[in-house]
Structures are given as structure tokens and as C-alpha cells.
Motif scaffolding. Structure first.
Motif: not given
Length: 226
Positions: A68-71, A77-80, A87-97, A102-106
Motif C-alpha cells: 500500500k505504501e509503495i503504491r 513497479i510490478p509486485i509479486i 483463502q480466496t479473500h487474501d488473494v483478492v486483497e492482494g490484487f486490490m492493493i 500471487y504465488l502460494k507456498k510452497p
């Protein structure tokens, strides 16, 4: 790639961070490694990175907060995001920010490298096309220049980003609250007054073409028409 590309990797697990760093450096990347959000932000401010890889769960400052601060300062600048969250809402939040991927571990290093290369390629193409015609003007978003008939006006960072969003929403209302939160960080009264001042500045800089209007849609936002 013949030229070394600088990227920032923020990962609080030292062993994983080192693996990522070493793997990327064999592919001609110069990796600046951080173990917490504050260190990553310092690297962002001091290094000429072309891409940022952020672990979501970090000490001192988490990846979402840092993004959020960088944006607020940089829309391009691309952010991964790297995360163990699924959780789906975490993925959505990442894109909304403002995250680009978005890469899930492992995950495999090969997959991370492919995603990095894809985003860098997309970013390079975008920069080539970020020269926009606005009436009689040419707007170079990357260089923050507004040009007309041998005259060049240097825009501030915030002027350039505000104009960019107006252009992208041409003939549509640019939501006041949304753009205040994106560029100013908050949609309070004082930031709203500040944005009004920036709108006035843009009107003056575009005044040589009387077909260009930035219309105040009271209670909603602004609309650029030309």
C-alpha cells in the motif's frame, strides 16, 4: 537477458530468502534481500529495482501494508506476493492493493522465475505505450512530461498519476474517495482540498486546448472530457 536486472525480495525465512536470492542470481538478476517490511521499504527507496517480491507475513511491516505504501508512490513497479495463505479473500486483497501476481507456498523456483520474467516483459511493453494523446497534448506518463508545440511541462509525481487516472477513465467519473485513498492514502477533508488544488493545476496546464475539460461531478469525483 544480457543486462543485470535489480529486484527486491522480502522474505523473513532466512533459508528460503537465500535460496530465492541464489536461484535468481544464476539468472542474471541482482537481488536485494530483506527480512522484514521496514528493511524492504528502505531498499525500495534506495535501490533502482524493477520488480518487488513480497512475503505477506513479515515482522515490523507485513507485505500488504508495505505494498500500500509503495503504491502511493509508484503505480507501475510490478509486485509479486509470496504467501502461505490460500483463502480466496487474501488473494483478492492482494490484487486490490495493487499486486500484479500471487504465488502460494510452497512453490518452485522455476515458476517464480517465469512469473518474474512475464511481469518484467509486460512492464517494459507498458512503458513503451505510456505516451498518451490528450487533445493537442502528448502525455509521457513514465517521464511525467506534458508536451505541446515544442513546449514541455514537467509534472510532479502526483500530478502525473492523477492525470494518468483521469485519462484511463476518460469520459467516466473518477471516484473521488478511491483516488484520494490511492494517491493520498486517506480521503479526509484536508487531502480532498489538496486534490482540488492539483486538479486546478492540471486545468491550467491543459488550458491551451479549450476542448479539454476536467469536470467536477459534485459528490462523486472528476471527469476528463476531450
Amino acid at each position: 537477458m544480457n543486462k543485470t536486472i535489480e529486484i527486491i525480495v522480502a522474505e523473513d525465512e532466512p533459508s528460503l530468502g537465500q535460496i530465492i536470492k541464489e536461484s535468481l542470481e544464476t539468472r542474471n538478476f541482482n537481488v536485494h534481500l530483506a527480512q522484514d517490511g521496514e528493511e524492504a521499504y528502505t531498499l525500495y527507496k534506495t535501490k533502482s529495482a524493477k520488480l518487488i517480491v513480497l512475503d505477506v507475513m513479515m515482522p515490523k511491516k507485513d507485505g500488504f501494508t508495505l505494498a500500500k505504501e509503495i503504491r502511493k508512490e509508484d503505480d507501475t513497479i510490478p509486485i509479486i506476493f509470496l504467501t502461505a495463505k490460500s483463502q480466496t479473500h487474501d488473494v483478492v486483497e492482494g490484487f486490490m492493493i495493487g499486486g500484479n501476481d500471487y504465488l502460494k507456498k510452497p512453490f518452485s523456483m522455476e515458476e517464480l522465475i517465469v512469473r518474474i520474467n512475464n511481469l518484467l516483459h509486460r512492464s517494459a511493453l507498458q512503458k513503451k505505450t505510456e505516451i498518451i494523446s490528450i487533445g493537442i497534448y502528448t502525455f509521457d506518463f513514465t517521464k511525467q512530461l506534458l508536451c505541446h508545440d515544442q513546449q514541455t511541462q514537467q509534472l510532479t509525481h502526483r500530478e502525473a498519476h492523477l492525470l494518468f487516472h483521469l485519462v484511463k477513465n476518460k469520459n467516466q467519473v473518477l471516484d473521488r474517495s478511491m483516488i484520494l485513498k490511492k494517491l493520498w492514502g486517506d480521503d479526509d477533508f484536508f487531502n480532498g482540498r489538496s486534490m482540488d488544488v492539483f486538479i486546478s493545476k492540471l486545468r491550467k496546464k491543459l488550458k491551451q486546448d479549450d476542448t479539454i475539460k476536467i469536470i467536477n461531478v459534485r459528490g462523486y469525483g472528476y471527469k476528463l472530457v476531450y
